[in-house]
Design a protein around this motif. Structure first.
Motif, PDB file in Angstrom:
ATOM      1  N   VAL A  83      23.694  49.481 -18.265  1.00 19.96           N
ATOM      2  CA  VAL A  83      23.407  49.251 -16.853  1.00 19.96           C
ATOM      3  C   VAL A  83      24.192  50.192 -15.931  1.00 19.96           C
ATOM      4  O   VAL A  83      24.317  49.950 -14.735  1.00 19.96           O
ATOM      5  N   SER A 431      20.060  39.149 -16.115  1.00 20.94           N
ATOM      6  CA  SER A 431      20.792  39.901 -17.131  1.00 20.94           C
ATOM      7  C   SER A 431      21.361  38.927 -18.152  1.00 20.94           C
ATOM      8  O   SER A 431      22.209  38.099 -17.826  1.00 20.94           O
ATOM      9  N   LYS A 440      21.619  46.828 -11.630  1.00 21.36           N
ATOM     10  CA  LYS A 440      21.102  45.541 -11.162  1.00 21.36           C
ATOM     11  C   LYS A 440      21.908  44.963 -10.007  1.00 21.36           C
ATOM     12  O   LYS A 440      21.759  43.798  -9.664  1.00 21.36           O
TER      13      LYS A 440
END
Ligand code: FAD
Ligand code: ZN
Length: 475
Positions: A83, A431, A440
């Motif tokens: 991420v 997540s 995110k």
């Protein structure tokens, strides 16, 4: 001074050198390159400097220095995170703090079933050290040959054994953390019971480098499983996979360590693109389950497993299946599952995601996401796989033939938003195990309960008042 280091305060590099010597940092763009690009080469940042301390004391000295000069720091382990939390942003101001030289296993206690490791130890090396002592460290994931335990704890990694042993946070007894201002918290306790106030270590676990720098941990070890049975089963639908899971739970309970789902399309791509992998079963099937049961006895597990499988075949929950007959065959079955992302890479650009929903809503998630993406991105291949036993799926979308790479990559945030909408409707999480990172952060800000977000910001403010630790990550 190079153009890049011009982003740093005057004399900063010299002060770094005075604390950690020439080996303890680099300003060489060629060496920096690997630290500013993510694992799948989809995220690229910039940084003038990579710090490479070798001890906790050096980490502390460097953090104190960065704190004094307000230099933003991005902690980094094996840089396998998905991420973007471990790579700097594009400002060119953030320095990378690599923990890769803190690689000492400080102790292994067989009787007490603990292992104390520094943050830079590669996960596979920790597993091997535990095994050598006749014990088992159950954290296991596809990146285990290169991810590092500090990164695993900072992301609260999941992986393939969560069902039985929990997430990374369940595997930790104590932590050593360097705070944003350079103070060292020695919380390296090896206690299974310790109710003396707030459990501070759990704040740092899963905080993705935004609250403190983990430098060492006391990890829990377990008895080594002697017999492991690995089954590869073709199933007609996700509903059947869930019904099968319920039967496994009824009959085998906590002996189940893994229960994974893989799409037929994903298996076909693995067979096509991975070397040394052959079809476990004849014919094509829509879905596959890879499950593993294990215990500390030497044999007898097959006798428990057989009636479960026979019953499932009679109930049409299983179309076909095979039991791994050797360690090599077991490894091959796991390669098909764990190397799904790698197998897809030659097929084009892949947009990846990681979400969870309550177990019974997995079929709804799969159906809605497939419908949405096939409708909005003509020709896209939707190839989910993941830890279905944990309600956790990894969503891989493959670039449609004929579409430009860049055009598909530009859809990344739209895809993420669409998937997160579905997940929110189904009461899931945006997540499951990969974290928030940079990718995110926007979704989190939009979707998290405002009070929860406020509490997170207040915790961040308390531990990192000048905001130098991983700015832009999580909050
Ligand atoms: P990095 O990528 O270096 O860093 C990750 C985050 O932690 C960053 O925010 C970074 O700033 C922070 N960080 C790193 N070290 C420290 C430290 N010492 N102190 C404070 N903060 C730190 N993840 C799963 O959970 N389950 C899986 O099944 C899984 N499978 C994967 C399979 C593949 C092929 C790949 C490439 C990745 C997979 N991942 C999985 C994601 C990734 O491997 C994990 O998130 C891993 O825990 C990251 O460890 P790392 O050392 O590479 O951390
Ligand atoms: Zn995973």
């Amino acid at each position: 001074m190079s153009e890049a280091t011009a982003n740093l305060p005057d004399g900063f590099v010299e002060e770094v050198e005075a604390r950690v010597g020439g080996r303890g940092f680099t300003t060489d763009p060629a060496e920096i390159e690997a630290h500013v690009t993510d694992f799948w080469r989809q995220i690229r940042g910039r940084s003038p400097l990579v710090l490479r301390p070798a001890t906790t004391a050096e980490v502390a000295a460097l953090m104190a220095l960065c704190h004094r000069h307000r230099v933003p720091v991005v902690p980094q382990g094996g840089n396998t995170g998905l991420v973007g939390g471990g790579v700097p942003d594009e400002s060119g101001r953030q320095v990378v703090l690599s923990l890769a030289r803190l690689t000492r296993i400080r102790s292994v206690d067989r009787e007490g079933e603990t292992l104390t490791a520094e943050a830079g130890c590669v996960l596979a090396d920790i597993q091997a050290a535990a095994r050598e002592a006749g014990r088992y460290f159950p954290l296991s994931l596809g990146a285990e040959g290169s991810c590092r335990i500090g990164g695993n704890l900072a992301t609260n990694a999941g992986g393939i054994n969560v069902l039985r042993y929990g997430m990374a946070r369940q595997l930790v007894l104590g932590l050593e953390v360097v705070l944003a201002d350079g103070r060292v918290w020695d919380g390296l306790r090896a206690l299974r019971k310790d109710n003396t106030g707030f459990d501070l270590k759990q704040l740092f676990i899963g905080s993705e480098g935004a609250l403190g720098v983990i430098t060492a941990a006391v990890l829990r070890l377990f008895p080594l499983p002697r017999e492991i049975q690995t089954v590869w089963l073709a199933v007609p639908s996700p509903e059947a996979a869930l019904a099968l899971f319920a039967r496994f739970r009824d009959a085998l309970g906590e002996l189940i360590s893994s229960f994974e789902l893989i799409s037929g399309g994903g298996v076909a791509i693995a067979l096509k693109n991975l070397e040394g992998v052959t079809a476990p079963l004849s014919g094509d099937h829509p879905w596959y389950v890879l499950a593993e049961v294990a215990w500390t006895f030497a044999d007898g597990l097959e006798v428990l497993l057989e009636p479960v499988l026979e019953g499932a075949i009679e109930a049409d929950l299983v179309l076909d299946g095979t039991l791994a007959q050797s360690e090599a065959q077991r490894q091959m079955l796991w390669a098909i599952r764990e190397r799904q992302s790698e197998a897809m890479a030659p097929e084009g650009m892949v947009v990846r995601n990681d979400v969870s929903v309550p177990l019974d809503r997995i079929p709804l998630l799969l159906a809605r996401a497939k419908e949405l993406f096939e409708r909005t991105i003509p020709g896209v291949r939707v190839l989910p796989f993941g830890h279905i036993g944990d309600g956790n799926l990894h969503y891989n979308l493959l670039q449609p033939p004929g579409m430009e790479r860049a055009a598909f990559l530009a859809m990344k945030y739209g895809i993420q938003e669409g998937l997160c909408d579905i997940v929110a409707e189904l009461g899931g999480s945006i997540s499951a195990e990969h974290g928030i990172g940079r990718l995110k952060q926007g979704e989190l800000a939009r979707r998290k309960d405002p009070l929860e977000l406020l509490l997170m910001r207040e915790i961040k403010q308390a531990l990192d008042p000048s905001g130098i630790l991983n700015p832009g990550v999580i909050v």
